[in-house]
Design a protein around this motif. Structure first.
Motif, short mmCIF file in Angstrom:
data_model
loop_
_atom_site.label_atom_id
_atom_site.label_comp_id
_atom_site.label_asym_id
_atom_site.label_seq_id
_atom_site.Cartn_x
_atom_site.Cartn_y
_atom_site.Cartn_z
N UNK A 87 -2.77 10.62 4.60
CA UNK A 87 -1.93 11.49 4.02
C UNK A 87 -2.19 11.62 2.40
N UNK A 88 -2.71 10.55 1.80
CA UNK A 88 -2.98 10.52 0.73
C UNK A 88 -4.21 11.37 0.14
N UNK A 89 -5.10 11.67 1.15
CA UNK A 89 -6.30 12.59 0.89
C UNK A 89 -6.21 13.72 1.48
N UNK A 90 -4.97 14.15 2.10
CA UNK A 90 -4.92 15.37 2.83
C UNK A 90 -5.07 16.70 1.78
N UNK A 91 -4.51 16.77 0.63
CA UNK A 91 -4.84 17.75 -0.36
C UNK A 91 -6.30 18.15 -0.70
N UNK A 122 -0.38 16.90 6.29
CA UNK A 122 -0.09 15.51 6.44
C UNK A 122 1.32 15.42 6.65
N UNK A 123 1.67 14.46 7.29
CA UNK A 123 3.20 14.23 7.48
C UNK A 123 3.23 12.74 7.32
N UNK A 124 3.85 12.13 6.35
CA UNK A 124 3.77 10.67 6.11
C UNK A 124 2.44 10.20 5.91
N UNK A 125 1.94 8.91 6.47
CA UNK A 125 0.80 8.41 6.19
C UNK A 125 0.11 8.41 4.82
N UNK A 128 0.72 -1.26 -0.03
CA UNK A 128 -0.03 -0.17 -0.07
C UNK A 128 0.83 1.28 0.02
N UNK A 129 2.14 1.20 0.07
CA UNK A 129 3.25 2.19 -0.08
C UNK A 129 3.91 1.95 -1.27
N UNK A 175 1.18 10.49 2.32
CA UNK A 175 1.51 11.85 1.78
C UNK A 175 2.15 11.75 0.49
N UNK A 176 2.01 12.20 -0.56
CA UNK A 176 2.97 12.21 -1.87
C UNK A 176 4.03 13.25 -1.53
N UNK A 177 3.82 14.25 -0.39
CA UNK A 177 4.85 15.24 -0.14
C UNK A 177 6.07 14.67 0.83
N UNK A 178 7.27 14.58 0.44
CA UNK A 178 8.23 14.01 0.99
C UNK A 178 8.35 14.90 2.45
#
Length: 314
Positions: free
Chosen positions: A238-242, A248-251, A51-52, A253-256
């Motif tokens: 994190x994938x839904x944060x935007x 979001x941090x990790x979880x 899933x990652x 998130x596409x943002x490193x």
């Protein structure tokens, strides 16, 4: 020979296997640590399920990144560590094992007040909690809501925030409320009516939200309680944060993580060690499993209802 938990295909806990491999050697800048305990983190199960994003699985892959143990070999160029040092390992690969290779920079002195399982439980939970709270600028005047307060990250976040003078409200099942009170938080049960129960114990309002649960209920309550979604942070969805307009941090998130956020995660262990030495921080280990029981450990982790931390003891 060393023993290591690994998987050859993505899937459920049943894909985990224990293999015997050559005991690893220390390359330049690295050490070999004889593992006394390894921490189980939710991300471990997500990686195992694929899933990652980790690239194609072309060979057996180890599990786990957190451990505690004794340095048994030191590679060229390592000057800060010696054979016999008791250390905490964070950010390594294949930590569910009898031996793990780690870069010198991935080691921290093991706090004397902790046993091996507790020391192995430090890495991801403490680093994540500290980095998120510092990034949110939690301080003495902050009224902070933590979703999932009784888990490993949640308990660390409660303790850091209360040490810095914040007022902390934390959600958990009623069976874990006494534990949250011990740590200095005001507990609130999750379930229908969550936002209203938070308002009852925090009539002054909520400034910031730290979501360590990731449920729709937690997010919906957060939106009711905080007007500015930039003051809501998640480590789970994190994938839904935007799309949700939250941080979001990790979880997923596409943002490193930025260099500063990574630095904070490293800094966290030293800060926690100071608080531990002062008797102002605790690490709760919920259950211990052997290497051969790694699948059972993952099954428990995936229930999402773990108080404290799960560890594997080789």
């Amino acid at each position: 020979m060393a023993r290591v938990v690994q998987y050859r295909s993505f899937g459920g806990p049943e894909v985990l296997e224990v293999a015997e491999v050559e005991t690893p050697r220390a390359s330049t800048g690295h050490v070999v640590v004889e593992v006394r305990a390894a921490g189980v983190n939710p991300v471990d199960t997500k990686l195992r399920r694929g899933l990652r994003s980790t690239g194609p699985l072309t060979e057996a892959r180890g599990v786990g990144s957190d451990a505690a143990g004794v340095v048994v070999e030191v590679g060229d160029g390592v000057t800060d560590w010696s054979v016999g040092d008791e250390v905490v390992v964070r950010g390594a690969s294949a930590a569910y094992a009898t031996h793990v290779v780690a870069a010198a920079a991935q080691l921290t002195d093991k706090p004397e007040s902790l046993d091996w399982p507790q020391a192995a439980a430090l890495g991801v939970p403490v680093g994540t909690a500290y980095q998120v709270l510092r990034s949110l600028d939690v301080g003495p005047e902050t009224k902070l809501l933590i979703h999932g307060g009784s888990g490993g990250v949640g308990q660390a976040a409660v303790q850091f925030a209360t040490a810095w003078g914040a007022t902390v409200i934390a959600t958990a099942s009623p069976s874990n409320h006494d534990r949250l009170r011990e740590l200095g938080a005001i507990p609130v049960a999750y379930g229908p009516g969550l936002a209203e129960r938070v308002r009852e114990v925090a009539p002054q309002g909520i400034d910031l939200v730290f979501d360590a649960a990731g449920t729709d209920e937690a997010l919906e309550a957060s939106f009711e309680l905080v007007d500015d979604r930039n003051n809501i942070a998640t480590i789970v969805v994190g994938g839904r944060a935007a799309d949700l307009g939250i941080r979001a941090w990790a979880g997923g998130s596409p943002v490193p993580l930025t260099d500063e956020e990574l630095r904070l995660r490293v800094e966290a262990l030293a800060v926690a060690a100071q608080l531990l030495a002062a008797g102002e921080f605790e690490i709760e280990v919920s259950q211990q499993f052997s290497l051969d029981e790694a699948a059972e450990a993952h099954l428990l982790s995936e229930t999402g209802h773990v108080r404290g931390k799960i560890v594997i003891v080789p």
